[in-house]
Design a protein around this motif. Structure first.
Motif, PDB file in Angstrom:
ATOM      1  N   THR A   1     -51.234  -8.746 -15.187  1.00 12.71           N
ATOM      2  CA  THR A   1     -51.726  -9.828 -14.336  1.00 12.71           C
ATOM      3  C   THR A   1     -50.852 -11.070 -14.486  1.00 12.71           C
ATOM      4  OG1 THR A   1     -53.970  -8.967 -14.598  1.00 12.71           O
ATOM      5  CG2 THR A   1     -53.740 -11.197 -13.733  1.00 12.71           C
ATOM      6  N   THR A   2     -50.584 -11.447 -15.724  1.00  8.74           N
ATOM      7  CA  THR A   2     -49.765 -12.644 -15.970  1.00  8.74           C
ATOM      8  C   THR A   2     -48.377 -12.496 -15.364  1.00  8.74           C
ATOM      9  OG1 THR A   2     -50.953 -13.131 -18.019  1.00  8.74           O
ATOM     10  CG2 THR A   2     -48.761 -14.101 -17.768  1.00  8.74           C
ATOM     11  N   LEU A   3     -47.756 -11.344 -15.575  1.00  2.60           N
ATOM     12  CA  LEU A   3     -46.413 -11.127 -15.046  1.00  2.60           C
ATOM     13  C   LEU A   3     -46.393 -11.138 -13.519  1.00  2.60           C
ATOM     14  CD1 LEU A   3     -45.234  -8.314 -17.500  1.00  2.60           C
ATOM     15  CD2 LEU A   3     -44.396 -10.673 -17.409  1.00  2.60           C
ATOM     16  N   THR A   4     -47.452 -10.603 -12.918  1.00  8.50           N
ATOM     17  CA  THR A   4     -47.525 -10.601 -11.458  1.00  8.50           C
ATOM     18  C   THR A   4     -47.681 -12.018 -10.922  1.00  8.50           C
ATOM     19  OG1 THR A   4     -48.548  -8.397 -11.481  1.00  8.50           O
ATOM     20  CG2 THR A   4     -48.771  -9.687  -9.466  1.00  8.50           C
ATOM     21  N   VAL A   5     -48.589 -12.787 -11.510  1.00 10.50           N
ATOM     22  CA  VAL A   5     -48.805 -14.171 -11.073  1.00 10.50           C
ATOM     23  C   VAL A   5     -47.527 -14.988 -11.244  1.00 10.50           C
ATOM     24  CG1 VAL A   5     -50.069 -16.295 -11.575  1.00 10.50           C
ATOM     25  CG2 VAL A   5     -51.281 -14.103 -11.506  1.00 10.50           C
ATOM     26  N   GLU A   6     -46.821 -14.780 -12.344  1.00  9.76           N
ATOM     27  CA  GLU A   6     -45.568 -15.501 -12.580  1.00  9.76           C
ATOM     28  C   GLU A   6     -44.519 -15.127 -11.532  1.00  9.76           C
ATOM     29  OE1 GLU A   6     -42.609 -17.911 -14.185  1.00  9.76           O
ATOM     30  OE2 GLU A   6     -44.789 -17.904 -14.491  1.00  9.76           O
ATOM     31  N   ALA A   7     -44.457 -13.847 -11.173  1.00  4.61           N
ATOM     32  CA  ALA A   7     -43.465 -13.397 -10.184  1.00  4.61           C
ATOM     33  C   ALA A   7     -43.730 -13.986  -8.806  1.00  4.61           C
ATOM     34  CB  ALA A   7     -43.465 -11.869 -10.113  1.00  4.61           C
ATOM     35  N   LEU A   8     -45.010 -14.320  -8.545  1.00  8.33           N
ATOM     36  CA  LEU A   8     -45.376 -14.789  -7.206  1.00  8.33           C
ATOM     37  C   LEU A   8     -45.652 -16.292  -7.163  1.00  8.33           C
ATOM     38  CD1 LEU A   8     -47.790 -11.888  -6.124  1.00  8.33           C
ATOM     39  CD2 LEU A   8     -45.315 -12.075  -5.826  1.00  8.33           C
TER      40      LEU A   8
ATOM     41  N   GLY B   1     -44.138  -0.501  -9.416  1.00  9.44           N
ATOM     42  CA  GLY B   1     -42.707  -0.732  -9.632  1.00  9.44           C
ATOM     43  C   GLY B   1     -42.266  -0.288 -11.016  1.00  9.44           C
ATOM     44  N   LEU B   2     -43.088  -0.581 -12.035  1.00  7.55           N
ATOM     45  CA  LEU B   2     -42.764  -0.178 -13.403  1.00  7.55           C
ATOM     46  C   LEU B   2     -42.688   1.336 -13.519  1.00  7.55           C
ATOM     47  CD1 LEU B   2     -42.365  -0.610 -16.420  1.00  7.55           C
ATOM     48  CD2 LEU B   2     -44.849  -0.913 -16.648  1.00  7.55           C
ATOM     49  N   LEU B   3     -43.686   2.051 -12.963  1.00  9.02           N
ATOM     50  CA  LEU B   3     -43.677   3.514 -13.030  1.00  9.02           C
ATOM     51  C   LEU B   3     -42.556   4.102 -12.188  1.00  9.02           C
ATOM     52  CD1 LEU B   3     -45.656   5.404 -14.599  1.00  9.02           C
ATOM     53  CD2 LEU B   3     -46.360   3.015 -14.478  1.00  9.02           C
ATOM     54  N   SER B   4     -42.226   3.446 -11.089  1.00  9.97           N
ATOM     55  CA  SER B   4     -41.109   3.919 -10.257  1.00  9.97           C
ATOM     56  C   SER B   4     -39.800   3.825 -11.029  1.00  9.97           C
ATOM     57  CB  SER B   4     -41.029   3.097  -8.963  1.00  9.97           C
ATOM     58  OG  SER B   4     -42.182   3.271  -8.179  1.00  9.97           O
ATOM     59  N   TRP B   5     -39.650   2.761 -11.843  1.00 10.89           N
ATOM     60  CA  TRP B   5     -38.460   2.663 -12.692  1.00 10.89           C
ATOM     61  C   TRP B   5     -38.470   3.749 -13.758  1.00 10.89           C
ATOM     62  CZ3 TRP B   5     -38.236   2.031 -17.975  1.00 10.89           C
ATOM     63  CH2 TRP B   5     -36.944   1.931 -18.504  1.00 10.89           C
ATOM     64  N   MET B   6     -39.620   3.945 -14.403  1.00  9.56           N
ATOM     65  CA  MET B   6     -39.705   4.910 -15.495  1.00  9.56           C
ATOM     66  C   MET B   6     -39.316   6.316 -15.055  1.00  9.56           C
ATOM     67  SD  MET B   6     -43.156   3.965 -17.659  1.00  9.56           S
ATOM     68  CE  MET B   6     -42.943   5.417 -18.712  1.00  9.56           C
TER      69      MET B   6
ATOM     70  N   PHE C   1     -43.641  -5.631  -6.643  1.00  9.27           N
ATOM     71  CA  PHE C   1     -43.122  -4.277  -6.839  1.00  9.27           C
ATOM     72  C   PHE C   1     -41.745  -4.320  -7.511  1.00  9.27           C
ATOM     73  CE2 PHE C   1     -40.699  -0.680  -4.824  1.00  9.27           C
ATOM     74  CZ  PHE C   1     -41.331   0.353  -5.495  1.00  9.27           C
ATOM     75  N   ARG C   2     -40.870  -5.181  -7.000  1.00  7.67           N
ATOM     76  CA  ARG C   2     -39.528  -5.309  -7.590  1.00  7.67           C
ATOM     77  C   ARG C   2     -39.597  -5.884  -9.000  1.00  7.67           C
ATOM     78  NH1 ARG C   2     -36.391  -7.928  -2.324  1.00  7.67           N
ATOM     79  NH2 ARG C   2     -36.290  -5.996  -1.074  1.00  7.67           N
ATOM     80  N   ALA C   3     -40.544  -6.801  -9.216  1.00  7.86           N
ATOM     81  CA  ALA C   3     -40.690  -7.385 -10.556  1.00  7.86           C
ATOM     82  C   ALA C   3     -41.089  -6.323 -11.561  1.00  7.86           C
ATOM     83  CB  ALA C   3     -41.719  -8.516 -10.525  1.00  7.86           C
ATOM     84  N   GLY C   4     -41.951  -5.415 -11.166  1.00  9.58           N
ATOM     85  CA  GLY C   4     -42.330  -4.320 -12.052  1.00  9.58           C
ATOM     86  C   GLY C   4     -41.149  -3.440 -12.386  1.00  9.58           C
ATOM     87  N   TRP C   5     -40.336  -3.133 -11.368  1.00  6.69           N
ATOM     88  CA  TRP C   5     -39.119  -2.334 -11.599  1.00  6.69           C
ATOM     89  C   TRP C   5     -38.203  -3.061 -12.592  1.00  6.69           C
ATOM     90  CZ3 TRP C   5     -37.208   2.309  -9.308  1.00  6.69           C
ATOM     91  CH2 TRP C   5     -35.883   2.599  -9.633  1.00  6.69           C
TER      92      TRP C   5
END
Length: 647
Positions: A171-178, A198-203, A233-237
């Motif tokens: 949640t924190t990382l998403t809010v920061e990205a946006l 995005g994170l799982l797509s990278w993994m 999505f890109r932030a998760g990647w």
């Protein structure tokens, strides 16, 4: 939205990435380790409002476009919005994908993504030791943990020491990205599922272009929301690529040997069934008419068919189940391919009209997407408990053919088969799918139109009987000597006026008749028509001349086949046969059953097929049953079958 791809192929492009189906999967410039796997089972879990079904669907679509074989298991609450943070409110989506042919969504996840404490607690029992667990640490505060009975944080008390735990503040990382989008915190938090995707797509080196295109299309009227989701999505990647917590990513190669050459797409059972109905109407050169009332898990068929008016499809959302089937039967009387869709509770309400269709001898498809019962039961969970209802659930002797698909993709072929029977023999037909097939998905080879069966019918056009005085007349119940089907006379055709209704008809003339001998004749004739339906002989898979046969029907095909494969690899001979046609049974079924010392019938009910087998063939079939709302697991069945072999 799903992707269509040609026969899976893989080609190295020399840049550290891989080119698959025209898309590039990013390489690993940071030098992180990449491990090659042959299969992976991932489960996304969170609140019903966390977007787990959308997340799983997008990961599935990208996996399908990459060329992996796959199987999915969506699992969600019956409530439209269950209480947030509670165990009953947990929604999950499991995906099994591999570089080879697979049959089930998998027994246990290799990776669990838990968006809150409830998701972790509801799913942890299924996760094997050593598996990866990714948790959203922002949700592991005192109140959410207390809701599900955690007195201490499972992230800190050592209870997860047996797993590879990845605590991520999603949640924190998403809010920061946006932060630059001007969204409220609550609005920004809604994109945390895209960060996880995005994170799982990278993994797992999934392609990304199609997901970004999907988001732009889905939120076309709100482009700022679309871009926010894409940024998340890109932030998760990027997080996966840069964080030290994820030192390894994984590759699962396309299943290049699992599929015959052709064009494939990912498809769910309800979507495949919808396409099968449309194809049947086109092959029969008849308009398709759906009379239906919304009910889980059948409503998606109504939604899908309503999009295809260009194929002559008419959909009618009736005020109740009875009106829905009444309209469908009326459409069949008028010369259309009539269809009604429902689940078990709806079948109960439709039973009188199904009996009317038996008496009128008109083609009608009754699509039953089975769910847990009785009554309202478990609306979003799967079951196979409507077989005896389909077989006998009407007053009087009212036989109805029954067809059951075995996989999501097979729902297409089963719909065509059911339509063939209905149109050829002038009878209502049950098509028994279930929630597991309806919502699950797998790759489907798109057939060539030229390979589809010809289902065209001839309507009655004139007189078909000559009276003793030489007068030519139309008899609405004069039968085809081969199929015992009566003529299909479209209302308004000059000279073909005839009686219609549920009171018993006189053989041939169709006049109302209370004659006992005529009633006996008509009852036996309708039964003989169903008994005489041409269905293929039952195929038996028995490479080792086993003494034990496992017999299944419907959606148990995947778990049974996976269990049989495990036993054979371990050196235990076992034969397998699977029924599509449950009324009438294949003509060679009795001979097949006699060849084996033991017959085991796994079913998601309390033994309905086993009861029919025992009654008709006097075979002591052993029933193995499960009615917990979930499909069988392969390992579970393998253990049961081994015990049967060794007994």
């Amino acid at each position: 939205m799903t992707s269509q791809v040609s026969s899976p192929a893989e080609q190295a492009d020399g840049s550290g990435g891989t080119v698959v189906g025209g898309q590039r999967t990013p390489g690993n410039p940071d030098g992180k380790e990449v491990r090659r796997l042959d299969r992976v089972i991932i489960r996304f879990a969170g609140d019903s409002g966390d977007g787990m079904q959308l997340t799983g669907d997008r990961f599935t679509s990208e996996t399908a476009s990459f060329g992996n074989d796959l199987s999915t298991l969506p699992n969600f609450p019956a409530e439209i919005r269950a209480p947030a943070g509670t165990l009953p409110g947990v929604s999950s989506f499991q995906l099994h994908f591999a570089d080879h042919d697979i049959l089930t969504p998998g027994d246990a996840p290799n990776v669990l993504v838990a968006m809150n404490p409830a998701a972790l607690k509801a799913n942890i029992a299924d996760v094997p030791r050593g598996a990866e667990i990714i948790v959203n640490t922002d949700e592991f505060t005192k109140r959410p943990m207390a809701k599900v009975g955690y007195e201490t944080s499972p992230l800190e008390d050592g209870s997860l020491a047996a797993y590879n735990l990845h605590p991520v503040p999603l949640t924190t990382l998403t809010v920061e990205a946006l932060k630059d989008f001007g969204l409220s915190r609550k609005e920004a938090e809604r994109s945390k599922n895209m960060f996880a995707l995005g994170l799982l797509s990278w993994m797992y080196h999934r392609p990304t272009e199609a997901t970004e295109s999907f988001l732009r299309q889905k939120f076309a009227k709100k482009p700022e929301i679309a871009e926010a989701n894409i940024v998340a999505f890109r932030a998760g990647w990027n997080f996966g690529e840069t964080t030290e917590d994820f030192a390894v990513s994984y590759e699962v190669a396309p299943a290049t040997k699992a599929f015959p050459t052709g064009t494939y797409r990912n498809i769910s059972g309800n979507l495949a069934l919808s396409y099968g109905l449309i194809a049947a109407s086109q092959q029969a050169d008849l308009p398709l008419y759906l009379g239906s009332y919304p009910i889980t898990p059948a409503s998606d068929i109504l939604h899908e068919l309503s999009k295809h008016k260009n194929f002559g499809v008419r959909t009618f959302q009736a005020e109740d189940e009875i009106a829905g089937i009444g309209a469908a039967l009326g459409a069949a009387f008028g010369g259309a391919l009539g269809v009604t869709t429902t689940s078990g509770p709806g079948v109960a309400l439709k039973s009188e009209t199904i009996g009317l269709a038996v008496s009128l001898e008109l083609p009608l498809l009754i699509v039953d997407i089975q769910r847990g019962g009785p009554s309202t039961g478990l609306p979003t969970k799967t079951e196979q408990a409507d077989l005896l209802q389909a077989m006998y659930g009407r007053n009087g002797e009212a036989p109805v053919p029954i067809v059951a698909p075995r996989t999501p993709a097979d729902c297409f072929d089963a719909a065509l088969d059911a339509a063939r029977i209905a149109l050829t023999y002038r009878t209502p037909v049950f098509l028994l799918s279930d929630g597991y097939l309806a919502n699950g998905s797998e790759p489907w080879r798109i057939p060539e139109v030229a390979d589809l069966p010809d289902l065209k019918v001839k309507f009655a056009a004139g007189a078909n009987h000559t009276l003793a005085d030489g007068t030519e007349v139309f008899w609405p119940y004069k039968r085809d000597p081969e199929t015992l089907a009566r003529p299909w006379a479209v209302p308004g055709t000059p000279g073909l006026e005839h009686r219609i209704g549920g009171i018993e008809k006189q053989d041939g003339t169709g006049n109302i008749s209370y004659d006992p001998a005529n009633h006996d004749l008509m009852v036996r004739t309708r039964q003989a028509k169903v008994d005489g339906i041409q269905v293929p002989d039952l195929d038996v898979d028995d490479p080792d001349r086993a003494t034990t046969l496992v017999l299944g029907w419907g959606s148990t095909y995947g778990p049974i086949t996976a269990a049989v494969r495990r036993l054979r690899v371990a050196g235990h001979p076992v034969a397998q046969a699977h029924l599509r046609h449950l009324n009438p049974f294949p003509r060679n079924l009795g001979e097949v059953l006699e060849r084996y010392e033991k017959v085991v019938v796994p079913e998601m009910n309390l033994g309905q097929l086993a009861t029919l087998i025992r009654a008709k063939y006097l075979v002591d079939a052993q029933s193995y049953n499960q009615v917990n709302g979930m499909p069988f697991k392969a390992e579970q069945l393998a253990k049961v079958l081994k015990e049967a072999i060794d007994d």
